[in-house]
Write a protein that holds these residues in place. Structure first.
Motif, PDB file in Angstrom:
ATOM      1  N   VAL A 120      -3.430 -11.266   1.220  1.00  0.00           N
ATOM      2  CA  VAL A 120      -2.766 -10.032   0.924  1.00  0.00           C
ATOM      3  C   VAL A 120      -3.248  -9.262  -0.276  1.00  0.00           C
ATOM      4  N   LEU A 121      -3.384 -10.204  -1.668  1.00  0.00           N
ATOM      5  CA  LEU A 121      -3.758  -9.412  -2.673  1.00  0.00           C
ATOM      6  C   LEU A 121      -5.030  -8.825  -2.723  1.00  0.00           C
ATOM      7  N   PRO A 122      -6.127  -8.885  -2.048  1.00  0.00           N
ATOM      8  CA  PRO A 122      -7.308  -8.144  -2.377  1.00  0.00           C
ATOM      9  C   PRO A 122      -6.954  -6.715  -1.770  1.00  0.00           C
ATOM     10  N   GLY A 123      -6.138  -6.586  -0.826  1.00  0.00           N
ATOM     11  CA  GLY A 123      -6.126  -5.160  -0.211  1.00  0.00           C
ATOM     12  C   GLY A 123      -4.695  -4.720  -0.461  1.00  0.00           C
ATOM     13  N   ALA A 124      -3.930  -5.100  -1.587  1.00  0.00           N
ATOM     14  CA  ALA A 124      -2.588  -4.805  -1.714  1.00  0.00           C
ATOM     15  C   ALA A 124      -2.493  -3.323  -1.851  1.00  0.00           C
ATOM     16  N   VAL A 125      -3.372  -2.719  -2.690  1.00  0.00           N
ATOM     17  CA  VAL A 125      -3.481  -1.384  -2.939  1.00  0.00           C
ATOM     18  C   VAL A 125      -5.035  -0.957  -2.612  1.00  0.00           C
ATOM     19  N   SER A 126      -5.040   0.059  -1.623  1.00  0.00           N
ATOM     20  CA  SER A 126      -6.517   0.613  -1.186  1.00  0.00           C
ATOM     21  C   SER A 126      -6.638   1.539  -1.990  1.00  0.00           C
ATOM     22  N   ALA A 127      -8.255   1.987  -2.644  1.00  0.00           N
ATOM     23  CA  ALA A 127      -8.513   3.047  -3.121  1.00  0.00           C
ATOM     24  C   ALA A 127      -8.373   4.338  -2.165  1.00  0.00           C
ATOM     25  N   LEU A 128      -8.628   4.171  -1.099  1.00  0.00           N
ATOM     26  CA  LEU A 128      -8.733   5.332  -0.142  1.00  0.00           C
ATOM     27  C   LEU A 128      -7.368   5.590   0.086  1.00  0.00           C
TER      28      LEU A 128
ATOM     29  N   ASN B 257       0.737  -1.247  -0.018  1.00  0.00           N
ATOM     30  CA  ASN B 257      -0.029  -0.018  -0.043  1.00  0.00           C
ATOM     31  C   ASN B 257       0.825   1.215   0.020  1.00  0.00           C
ATOM     32  N   CYS B 258       1.803   1.529   0.678  1.00  0.00           N
ATOM     33  CA  CYS B 258       2.729   2.574   0.789  1.00  0.00           C
ATOM     34  C   CYS B 258       3.399   2.715  -0.316  1.00  0.00           C
ATOM     35  N   VAL B 259       3.895   1.630  -1.307  1.00  0.00           N
ATOM     36  CA  VAL B 259       4.566   1.753  -2.568  1.00  0.00           C
ATOM     37  C   VAL B 259       3.524   2.103  -3.718  1.00  0.00           C
ATOM     38  N   GLY B 260       2.383   1.440  -3.642  1.00  0.00           N
ATOM     39  CA  GLY B 260       1.520   1.364  -4.731  1.00  0.00           C
ATOM     40  C   GLY B 260       0.839   2.472  -4.593  1.00  0.00           C
ATOM     41  N   ALA B 261       0.150   2.863  -3.461  1.00  0.00           N
ATOM     42  CA  ALA B 261      -0.477   3.976  -3.301  1.00  0.00           C
ATOM     43  C   ALA B 261       0.159   5.349  -3.569  1.00  0.00           C
ATOM     44  N   ALA B 262       1.475   5.355  -3.051  1.00  0.00           N
ATOM     45  CA  ALA B 262       2.309   6.508  -3.322  1.00  0.00           C
ATOM     46  C   ALA B 262       2.421   6.636  -4.938  1.00  0.00           C
ATOM     47  N   MET B 263       2.829   5.627  -5.779  1.00  0.00           N
ATOM     48  CA  MET B 263       3.095   5.817  -7.108  1.00  0.00           C
ATOM     49  C   MET B 263       1.710   6.338  -7.806  1.00  0.00           C
ATOM     50  N   ALA B 264       0.545   5.688  -7.248  1.00  0.00           N
ATOM     51  CA  ALA B 264      -0.534   5.943  -7.939  1.00  0.00           C
ATOM     52  C   ALA B 264      -0.925   7.318  -7.752  1.00  0.00           C
ATOM     53  N   GLY B 265      -0.900   7.733  -6.427  1.00  0.00           N
ATOM     54  CA  GLY B 265      -1.125   9.022  -5.984  1.00  0.00           C
ATOM     55  C   GLY B 265      -0.404  10.213  -6.820  1.00  0.00           C
ATOM     56  N   TYR B 266       0.853   9.996  -6.827  1.00  0.00           N
ATOM     57  CA  TYR B 266       1.763  10.851  -7.521  1.00  0.00           C
ATOM     58  C   TYR B 266       1.280  10.904  -9.024  1.00  0.00           C
ATOM     59  N   ALA B 267       1.222   9.712  -9.663  1.00  0.00           N
ATOM     60  CA  ALA B 267       0.536   9.837 -11.271  1.00  0.00           C
ATOM     61  C   ALA B 267      -0.692  10.559 -11.134  1.00  0.00           C
ATOM     62  N   LEU B 268      -1.532  10.539 -10.204  1.00  0.00           N
ATOM     63  CA  LEU B 268      -2.904  11.222 -10.459  1.00  0.00           C
ATOM     64  C   LEU B 268      -2.837  12.633 -10.344  1.00  0.00           C
ATOM     65  N   SER B 269      -1.791  13.061  -9.251  1.00  0.00           N
ATOM     66  CA  SER B 269      -1.820  14.552  -9.025  1.00  0.00           C
ATOM     67  C   SER B 269      -0.580  15.426  -9.808  1.00  0.00           C
ATOM     68  N   ARG B 270       0.483  14.547 -10.149  1.00  0.00           N
ATOM     69  CA  ARG B 270       1.342  15.811 -10.672  1.00  0.00           C
ATOM     70  C   ARG B 270       1.877  15.219 -11.951  1.00  0.00           C
ATOM     71  N   MET B 271       1.316  14.100 -12.783  1.00  0.00           N
ATOM     72  CA  MET B 271       1.626  13.726 -13.925  1.00  0.00           C
ATOM     73  C   MET B 271       0.444  14.011 -15.032  1.00  0.00           C
ATOM     74  N   LYS B 272       0.696  14.172 -16.237  1.00  0.00           N
ATOM     75  CA  LYS B 272      -0.366  14.360 -17.236  1.00  0.00           C
ATOM     76  C   LYS B 272      -0.321  13.216 -18.176  1.00  0.00           C
ATOM     77  N   PHE B 273      -1.409  12.528 -18.467  1.00  0.00           N
ATOM     78  CA  PHE B 273      -1.679  11.343 -19.082  1.00  0.00           C
ATOM     79  C   PHE B 273      -3.185  11.375 -19.697  1.00  0.00           C
ATOM     80  N   ARG B 274      -3.276  10.651 -20.857  1.00  0.00           N
ATOM     81  CA  ARG B 274      -4.667  10.557 -21.225  1.00  0.00           C
ATOM     82  C   ARG B 274      -5.540   9.457 -20.321  1.00  0.00           C
ATOM     83  N   GLY B 275      -6.726  10.096 -20.054  1.00  0.00           N
ATOM     84  CA  GLY B 275      -7.691   9.243 -19.194  1.00  0.00           C
ATOM     85  C   GLY B 275      -7.294   9.383 -17.642  1.00  0.00           C
TER      86      GLY B 275
END
Length: 270
Positions: free
Chosen positions: A138-146, A80-98
């Motif tokens: 582990v897998l279902p909660g590996a990266v939480s949307a919250l 969660n720390c790694v996956g949520a950080a990477m996804a959160g950074y992409a959603l807030s600081r990067m530009k991409f289609r969709g």
């Protein structure tokens, strides 16, 4: 008068939220010869003892269950720390289609009750041959949307000037993420770690569905055996409850400084 009312309300909230835990702690320290059903109730043990905790370990392999829970919790915190950080950074600081649709997907994921998709998750784990393994837990909660949304809001609150200067100096996206963005949101990462640990450590329903071998049981399922077999001895049940709660308290005490700072980071949007 207003101050008195506030203190009375705070005391009432304290008793409601902390009172059951303190009562369980008191019960776990009472000896066999002490009546836990005395009327009026006696909160403080007359002769405190820790023998109930050793009795729990003698009845069920509580430390093996705790080790399984620890493995699941640590894996969940890391993912969660790694996956949520990477996804959160992409959603807030990067530009991409969709990008907007991806953010909407994470928001909608919060609206879906976990119980409605457990059958689908179980079928997926069975198709992959992962049932009755800790990996399936582990897998279902590996990266939480919250957690992704918390990290996204924390990264969005950061100033653009420092990152722009790093970009001018030739820093790529990964370097800006690892060396500038992540060190600035340590508090939110601590919040994600605490939430992930609590969720995986306390989870009961999903491990109960996907696990069959008692050797792979987590602590919550193992303590359920204690409740069913020795329900008449509430001292053992209380001792098992304290064993399950103690790691959560220790984790919060260790990270409380970052936790309260992280709540503010995740709540502010720049």
């Amino acid at each position: 008068m207003s101050r008195t009312v506030r203190y009375v309300l705070l005391l009432a909230v304290f008793l409601i939220s902390i009172g059951p835990f303190l009562w369980q702690l008191s019960t776990s320290l009472k000896g066999i010869g002490e009546d836990i059903y005395a009327n009026p109730p006696q909160f403080l043990p007359a002769d405190p003892t820790v023998s109930n905790y050793s009795r729990v370990a003698g009845v069920i392999p509580v430390w093996d269950f705790a080790l399984n829970s620890l493995i699941v919790a640590v894996a969940n915190v890391f993912s969660n720390c790694v996956g949520a950080a990477m996804a959160g950074y992409a959603l807030s600081r990067m530009k991409f289609r969709g990008k907007r649709y991806a953010l909407l997907a994470f928001i909608l994921a919060l609206l879906v009750p976990g119980e409605t998709i457990m059958i689908s998750q179980f079928l997926m784990m069975r198709s992959a041959g992962l049932t009755d393994t800790l990996v399936a837990v582990v897998l279902p909660g590996a990266v939480s949307a919250l957690n992704v949304l918390l990290m996204r809001n924390a990264f969005a609150a950061l100033s653009n000037e420092v990152e722009d200067a790093a970009m001018i100096d030739g820093a790529n996206s990964w370097q800006r993420f690892a060396r500038i963005a992540v060190p600035s949101v340590k508090g939110t990462i601590a919040v994600v770690a605490i939430f992930s640990f609590m969720f995986s450590w306390d989870d009961f329903l999903w491990p109960l569905i996907v696990l069959r071998d008692p050797g792979n049981y987590t602590l919550t399922i193992g303590l359920n055996y204690l409740q069913g077999t020795f329900a008449s001895d509430q001292r053992l049940v209380a001792a098992g409850t304290i064993i399950a709660v103690a790691p959560l308290i220790a984790l919060f005490l260790a990270l409380q400084r970052y936790f309260f700072r992280g709540v503010g980071e995740g709540a502010v949007k720049g």
